[in-house]
Design an enzyme around this catalytic site. Structure first.
Site, PDB file in Angstrom:
ATOM      1  N   LYS A 141      15.874  88.133  55.110  1.00 42.19           N
ATOM      2  CA  LYS A 141      15.250  89.262  54.438  1.00 42.19           C
ATOM      3  C   LYS A 141      16.242  90.421  54.407  1.00 42.19           C
ATOM      4  O   LYS A 141      16.982  90.638  55.366  1.00 42.19           O
ATOM      5  CB  LYS A 141      13.987  89.663  55.196  1.00 42.19           C
ATOM      6  CG  LYS A 141      13.130  90.722  54.520  1.00 42.19           C
ATOM      7  CD  LYS A 141      11.890  90.957  55.365  1.00 42.19           C
ATOM      8  CE  LYS A 141      10.949  91.984  54.756  1.00 42.19           C
ATOM      9  NZ  LYS A 141       9.784  92.210  55.632  1.00 42.19           N
ATOM     10  N   SER A 217       5.289  90.732  54.202  1.00 34.66           N
ATOM     11  CA  SER A 217       6.244  91.234  53.225  1.00 34.66           C
ATOM     12  C   SER A 217       7.495  90.379  53.109  1.00 34.66           C
ATOM     13  O   SER A 217       8.350  90.639  52.291  1.00 34.66           O
ATOM     14  CB  SER A 217       6.655  92.662  53.617  1.00 34.66           C
ATOM     15  OG  SER A 217       7.256  92.655  54.907  1.00 34.66           O
ATOM     16  N   SER A 241       3.890  89.654  58.753  1.00 36.06           N
ATOM     17  CA  SER A 241       4.794  89.599  57.603  1.00 36.06           C
ATOM     18  C   SER A 241       5.725  88.395  57.586  1.00 36.06           C
ATOM     19  O   SER A 241       6.418  88.165  56.601  1.00 36.06           O
ATOM     20  CB  SER A 241       5.640  90.883  57.531  1.00 36.06           C
ATOM     21  OG  SER A 241       4.816  91.978  57.261  1.00 36.06           O
TER      22      SER A 241
END
Length: 569
Positions: A141, A217, A241
């Site tokens: 990420k 996320s 997330s």
């Protein structure tokens, strides 16, 4: 030169984002570019997994990218496969995935191949691998700094900067501690994935069912793993997330307790909030890979460089091995079928039943899990995670003038951030969290009076969320996930099955616990969810990652045996 906040006053945020997209596309080799008609077909399809994406790849790329980490390591250790071959195959597949889904904010194929060549040189010279992750491609990420690549966290205003500032000397020239650890282990970062919803690349959908969100996320990383664009991925988690996207994309994940994986020098929102900190989690296609990654990271002794990492090496003695245990001391599982606030949707209920029967048929003990009310975490989590009013997020958006994405609009007032909580109120909430943790621990230890062995329950199993996917604007309950962060428990997500509109029908006799429960069940649409992955999570006591991973593997093996006997998928 002094660092200055960068206001891109001469360009609109849309232009900056478009230039970023074009720069990424230019990094894809010409012979890896797929035809616009294929991209258009992909957007119109319900599913991208399986035959569709496999048909876009040559046989050698398919062969290599179908292998998981342990097999790839073996092949490279025998000298029957090179790091360059492995990294090339995954870079090529990742390039195709990006063109279909727009899920790479940073493409580092050239840097990765240079690294792979050095690894091959080392192997030829020394006839051994440089480390336990030698030549293994990974993606992360876009919060982790890698030399040669930007870190924007999908903020338009951070493009061309170091965390929103110019003139620091760190732009493209700085690395997070975790990246240094991976480099020392021989792993090869090939790129970075975005937030699920962002103004640079748009919205990321589940490749299993493109009616549904990839979850947030860390959804970009989950999509990458679901489509096998790297061997494993790293996401971040403060309220599910990592776990939620893993569940919605049919992959495995580990969300550890805080302090097991370094977050030193990682870009993050609310960096000063250390009461319930964001943690790095591992995503991949097997328990074996999750275990390999965590064990390898701990072998670097990260606590020597990061004072926030607990000085706790990998503990083989904490792992559970069924063959070493007499029948009378077999595992005991808690089973949380619902949290008495929001009832899981029918496919999640079916997945829980499958796991329950699988474990019972394998001879394990299951108890109903009735801890302190899970809904309490809803009162605690947002105040701890967002008690500062999210001023840093607001400032980052103002750098470019980009709008906040839909998912975070509720965080702000009409013209600015909310007022932060007064310190005494914040401290009261911290005390409330501490009391909740104490109550939960007391309950967990009390289960020793119910088990056959006289020991407390080893782990408990629960839904990841109340839904088997996410229809946009139809997510009402995060407590199954964010309670794990409030308690700082490690959790492993395992895929169980897929939504089947014929089997997973609504119960006409459904009786809601709460108003939100009714709203959530009203949003269930079996045909819309059809084909979506369904998962459960295995939750252990704080800092018990080794044991949770080993027990999760037991659950997977029991589930596979159950499916073979009952011919379920």
């Amino acid at each position: 030169m002094a660092a200055n906040v960068w206001p891109p006053t001469s360009n609109s945020w849309q232009k900056i984002a478009a230039e970023k997209r074009q720069a990424d596309t230019a990094k894809i080799p010409t012979d890896w570019v797929i035809a616009p008609r294929v991209v258009a077909e992909a957007k119109a399809r319900r599913s991208l997994v399986g035959g569709f994406i496999e048909g876009l790849l040559d046989p050698e790329t398919r062969r290599i990218t179908d292998m998981d980490a342990p097999e790839l390591i073996r092949m490279m250790s025998y000298g029957s496969m090179t790091a360059v071959e492995v990294v090339t195959a995954f870079c090529k597949r990742a390039a195709v995935i990006h063109q279909l889904t727009q899920n790479m904010l940073e493409i580092g194929f050239d840097i990765a191949l240079q690294r792979a060549k050095k690894l091959d040189d080392y192997f030829r010279t020394h006839q051994r691998l440089i480390g336990p992750l030698h030549g293994i491609p990974l993606t992360l990420k876009d919060q982790f700094h890698i030399k040669g690549l930007e870190t924007s966290m999908a903020y338009v205003g951070w493009i061309g900067t170091f965390e929103g500032q110019k003139g620091t000397g760190k732009e493209r020239n700085f690395e997070s501690e975790l990246i240094k650890e991976f480099q020392s282990l021989g792993a090869v970062p090939i790129g970075k994935s975005p937030e699920t919803s962002n103004n640079i690349l748009g919205y990321l959908w589940s490749p299993h069912n493109q009616n549904l969100s990839s979850g947030g996320s860390s959804g970009g990383e989950a999509v990458m793993q679901a489509l096998k664009g790297s061997v494993f991925g790293i996401g971040t988690d403060i309220g599910g997330s990592v776990s939620m996207p893993a569940s919605y994309n049919g992959i495995f994940s580990l969300k550890p307790s805080s302090g097991r994986i370094s977050m030193k020098d990682v870009a993050s929102t609310g960096p000063g909030q250390q009461i319930m900190p964001t943690v790095a989690g591992v995503m991949g296609r097997s328990i074996d890979t999750l275990r390999l990654v965590l064990k390898s990271l701990l072998s670097t002794e990260p606590w020597l460089q990061d004072p926030y990492v607990v000085p706790l090496p990998w503990r083989d003695a904490e792992e559970y091995h069924p063959s070493d245990s007499p029948t009378e001391s077999k595992l005991a599982f808690g089973l949380l079928e619902n949290d008495r606030a929001v009832t899981p949707h029918p496919p999640v209920q079916r997945a829980l039943r499958m796991v329950k029967v699988a474990l019972q048929e394998a001879g394990y003990e299951l108890l109903d899990w009735n801890p302190p009310w899970n809904h309490e975490s809803r009162q605690i989590h947002p105040h701890i995670a967002r008690g500062d009013g999210c001023l840093d997020v607001w400032k980052a958006l103002q750098l470019s003038g980009e709008p906040e994405v839909h998912e975070i609009r509720g965080l702000f007032k009409q013209n600015g951030p909310r007022e932060p909580m007064p310190l005494p109120a914040y401290q009261d909430m911290v005390v409330r969290m501490r009391e909740y943790r104490n109550l939960y621990q007391e309950y967990w230890m009390s289960t020793s009076s119910e088990t056959k062995s006289g020991r407390p329950v080893d782990v408990y199993i629960s839904p990841v969320t109340a839904t088997a996917g996410l229809l946009p604007e139809k997510f009402f309950h995060a407590d199954y996930c964010n309670s794990i962060n409030v308690l700082d428990f490690p959790t492993v997500v395992i895929p169980v099955t897929f939504v089947d509109e014929r089997l997973d029908v609504s119960d006409p006799a459904f009786q809601p616990f709460t108003e939100i429960d009714q709203t959530n069940m009203d949003a269930y649409d079996a045909s819309a969810y059809h084909g979506a992955p369904v998962a459960v999570q295995i939750v252990g006591k704080r800092l018990s990652e080794e044991r949770v991973l080993s027990i999760a593997k037991v659950v997977v093996e029991a589930l596979n045996s159950y499916k073979a006997r009952h011919r379920e998928i």
